[in-house]
Design an enzyme around this catalytic site. Structure first.
Site, PDB file in Angstrom:
ATOM      1  N   ASP A  94       0.952  -1.036  -0.023  1.00  0.00           N
ATOM      2  CA  ASP A  94       0.059   0.059  -0.155  1.00  0.00           C
ATOM      3  C   ASP A  94       1.082   1.131  -0.121  1.00  0.00           C
ATOM      4  OD1 ASP A  94      -2.063   1.837   0.087  1.00  0.00           O
ATOM      5  OD2 ASP A  94      -3.060   0.821   1.555  1.00  0.00           O
TER       6      ASP A  94
HETATM    7  C1  BGC Z   1      -5.025   3.203   0.018  1.00  0.00           C
HETATM    8  C2  BGC Z   1      -4.844   2.429  -1.293  1.00  0.00           C
HETATM    9  C3  BGC Z   1      -4.775   3.133  -2.606  1.00  0.00           C
HETATM   10  C4  BGC Z   1      -3.374   3.713  -2.559  1.00  0.00           C
HETATM   11  C5  BGC Z   1      -3.071   4.621  -3.712  1.00  0.00           C
HETATM   12  C6  BGC Z   1      -3.795   4.283  -0.121  1.00  0.00           C
HETATM   13  O1  BGC Z   1      -3.781   5.346   0.830  1.00  0.00           O
HETATM   14  O2  BGC Z   1      -4.971   2.589   1.287  1.00  0.00           O
HETATM   15  O3  BGC Z   1      -6.020   1.566  -1.293  1.00  0.00           O
HETATM   16  O4  BGC Z   1      -4.852   2.216  -3.679  1.00  0.00           O
HETATM   17  O5  BGC Z   1      -3.373   4.810  -1.356  1.00  0.00           O
HETATM   18  O6  BGC Z   1      -3.607   5.816  -3.829  1.00  0.00           O
END
Ligand code: BGC
Length: 643
Positions: free
Chosen positions: A234
């Site tokens: 993530d």
């Molecule tokens: C989120 C993810 C997301 C990623 C990219 C993170 O803060 O938890 O679900 O895909 O950001 O934007």
């Protein structure tokens, strides 16, 4: 498909710098290409409700172009309430085609974490409280996405069931609950859905970050499930170069723009040089990335063939035909029609006691619609799931479009819902935040406006032929980075609904929310009640068509609606949000309906509940167990019933 020989040969061609460049972000959503070998950059995009608008490469500011408006697909919680695998596949196909149309390689969805607590801010992005529903819907969604030479990315692996302290919270759950509740959806996504991508989560499990967890990643995901494709962090979930470098996670993406300092950038190069992370471990990451790219037909085959003739066959399929990656497209007219059908099937009729629905158009001369969600667009909110929607038909617009000018449709807000703005911002620690550019009215000002709106609504509905309240939540509440504080409806909606019911006891109520809201104060008084989540750009038209019987409602609740938050198992038996950044899932496997059933707690509406305009009788229920292969834990039971 690449042979092992070709794969090793290609890895051998790469220098250490090229390998390092492939395993971390060079911008917020892209890695670096190896141009001399015809290996392109890898581009990620959120997900999961459509393809996210374009951001600056190193800052979280939208580019502000007009060519990144896309089909606004439904949230996973809406999709799951269709209980319809073909619709999941169709929604996946639309997203997949648009992902490719926008020149991305991996769409960061579907989100399939179990909806453990009713107040998790990201419940709307997840499918269900039930692992089977989550897994089935995910499998078909992924199959749909991946028809278009792009990868899905099932997220967030694992145990990211709350947003509160999501970056650090340490989760303790029994191995049984892990295997029976929290992992089966991921297992199905990987094994049956053949997902080419998976995303690690921010939180910890038993003291170790999930994105570097040897048990979760190496033992379960890689060895037991045989996942050999791309695992991405993530954004900012990797904390330790050595730990993560030695674990089976491949790509390090983050929210900051110090790209060379990412754990998998210069620090990983140093760790490989010192032997803290082995070259074999790095090569394995590269192998996962390359085989994913191969599956997506991403290479520049001509260039590759020039490097070494061993790569020449890669550019051709089994029949010797040249491989051409699909081009994709976005905003196809046909997508709107498909999304309308899916949205229609996502609407849950919780009750229709007085038989008011379906409404008869000819009998309604004046239709009063009250409530903020009748008139609000939701696409550009929620956090990383935000979408610049090509269009979004609100319920008010949908109803007006359906009725034409023959019925007087009166809109009354009922309460003053001031815009907090998108309360979420991608700050460095990912906890959310964001600035409100608008003037915040004082409580006194809000009280005055509320009184004014309520008085006006009461007056308008007195002589109406039909009255409908459309309330619930929006993405100031169903949002990434924060959980709700309670299940109570915001903006004093409980009081407003009760006051309006005093004037119009036959008022119909529709709740739009991506997670459960507390309706116990007035649910008994209401005769007609509907529930639905953020169901895409056709959502308002879908509601209108359900209300006026153009379509028979068939949605089912993918999660339980408890009477009060205290009834929910995570709150009653378990811990939420935990103490000292640690949470114990003491409710164990008793998540969702498993708990309400076993502990005989009456919910307000049960998991799976959903009525239609047809009366059914059914009986002669028989269950037959079909033989299952030895060690097959997915054996089947056939259910036969006469309807
Ligand atoms: C989120 C993810 C997301 C990623 C990219 C993170 O803060 O938890 O679900 O895909 O950001 O934007």
């Amino acid at each position: 498909m690449m042979t092992n020989e070709q794969l090793s040969a290609l890895i051998d061609e790469l220098t250490i710098d090229e390998k390092i460049a492939m395993v971390h972000g060079a911008t917020l959503f892209y890695t670096t290409p190896v141009e001399r070998l015809g290996i392109p950059q890898f581009c990620f995009s959120d997900g999961p409700m459509g393809v996210r608008p374009e951001y600056q490469s190193s800052d979280w500011y939208l580019k502000g172009f007009t060519d990144d408006y896309v089909s606004y697909c439904m949230s996973n919680s809406a999709l799951a309430s269709t209980f319809n695998r073909s619709l999941a596949e169709e929604a996946g196909e639309i997203i997949g085609e648009e992902t490719r149309g926008r020149k991305k390689d991996m769409i960061l969805g579907p989100g399939i974490n179990i909806q453990r607590t009713p107040i998790c801010g990201r419940n709307f992005e997840y499918m269900s409280e039930d692992p089977y529903v989550s897994g089935e819907m995910a499998e078909y969604y992924i199959k749909g996405v991946q028809k278009h030479d792009v990868s899905a990315c099932v997220k967030h692996y694992a145990l990211n069931n709350q947003e509160e302290e999501r970056n650090i919270v340490d989760t303790y759950v029994s191995r049984r609950a892990l295997m029976e509740i929290y992992l089966p959806g991921f297992r199905k996504a990987v094994k049956q859905g053949k997902a080419l991508g998976i995303m690690g989560s921010y939180n910890k499990f038993e003291g170790t970050y999930c994105s570097h967890h040897p048990y979760l990643i190496d033992e379960i995901l890689r060895k037991s499930w045989g996942f050999d494709k791309l695992m991405v962090s993530d954004w900012g979930s990797i904390h330790d170069t050595t730990e993560a470098g030695n674990a089976g996670i491949d790509v390090d993406m983050r929210v900051t723009n110090d790209f060379d300092d990412y754990p998998f950038a210069d620090p990983l190069k140093e760790a490989v040089a010192s032997g803290a992370v082995s070259m074999e471990a790095l090569n394995e990451k590269i192998a996962h990335i390359l085989t994913t790219m191969d599956a997506l037909h991403m290479f520049d085959y001509k260039k590759l063939a020039k490097v070494n003739p061993i790569f020449a066959p890669l550019g051709e399929d089994e029949n010797g035909k040249k491989i051409k990656r699909k081009h994709g497209r976005y905003n196809a007219t046909s997508s709107g029609k498909k999304l309308l059908k899916a949205a229609e099937e996502s609407i849950v009729l919780l009750k229709n006691e007085a038989g008011l629905l379906p409404l008869k158009q000819k009998k309604i001369k004046k239709f009063v619609i009250i409530g903020d969600n009748a008139n609000r667009q939701h696409a550009l909110g929620g956090g990383s799931a935000e979408i610049k929607a090509l269009y979004e038909i609100t319920p008010l617009l949908g109803i007006k479009m359906l009725l034409g000018g023959n019925t007087e449709v009166v809109y009354e807000p009922g309460y003053y819902n001031y815009v907090i703005g998108n309360a979420w911002g991608h700050d460095a620690n990912g906890q959310g935040g964001g600035l409100n550019p608008f003037h915040q009215p004082t409580q006194n000002e809000i009280d005055i406006l509320n009184q004014r709106y309520l008085a006006s609504a009461k007056k308008a509905c007195k002589d109406a032929d039909a009255v409908l309240f459309i309330g619930g939540l929006n993405h100031d509440h169903d949002v990434e980075g924060a959980d709700r504080k309670s299940m109570t409806l915001p903006e004093d909606q409980d009081e407003i609904i009760e006051e309006l019911l005093n004037v119009r006891p036959d008022m119909m109520v529709a709740m739009m929310a991506g997670s459960p809201v507390d309706m116990h104060k007035w649910a008994d008084r209401v005769k007609t009640l509907l529930y639905f989540s953020y169901n895409g750009m056709q959502g308002g038209m879908a509601l209108a068509r359900v209300l006026f019987g153009k379509v028979n409602p068939s949605g089912k609740m993918p999660y339980t609606l408890p009477k009060v938050l205290g009834d929910a198992p995570a709150h009653k038996l378990g811990e939420y949000p935990g103490t000292d950044k640690t949470v114990h899932y003491n409710e164990d496997i008793f998540v969702g309906y498993r708990y309400y059933d076993a502990f005989q707690v009456d919910p307000l509406f049960a998991f799976g509940h959903g009525e239609s305009y047809t009366d059914f009788t059914f009986g002669d229920l028989t269950l037959t167990k079909t033989a299952c292969e030895k060690n097959d834990i997915d054996g089947d039971i056939s259910v036969t019933v006469t309807v």
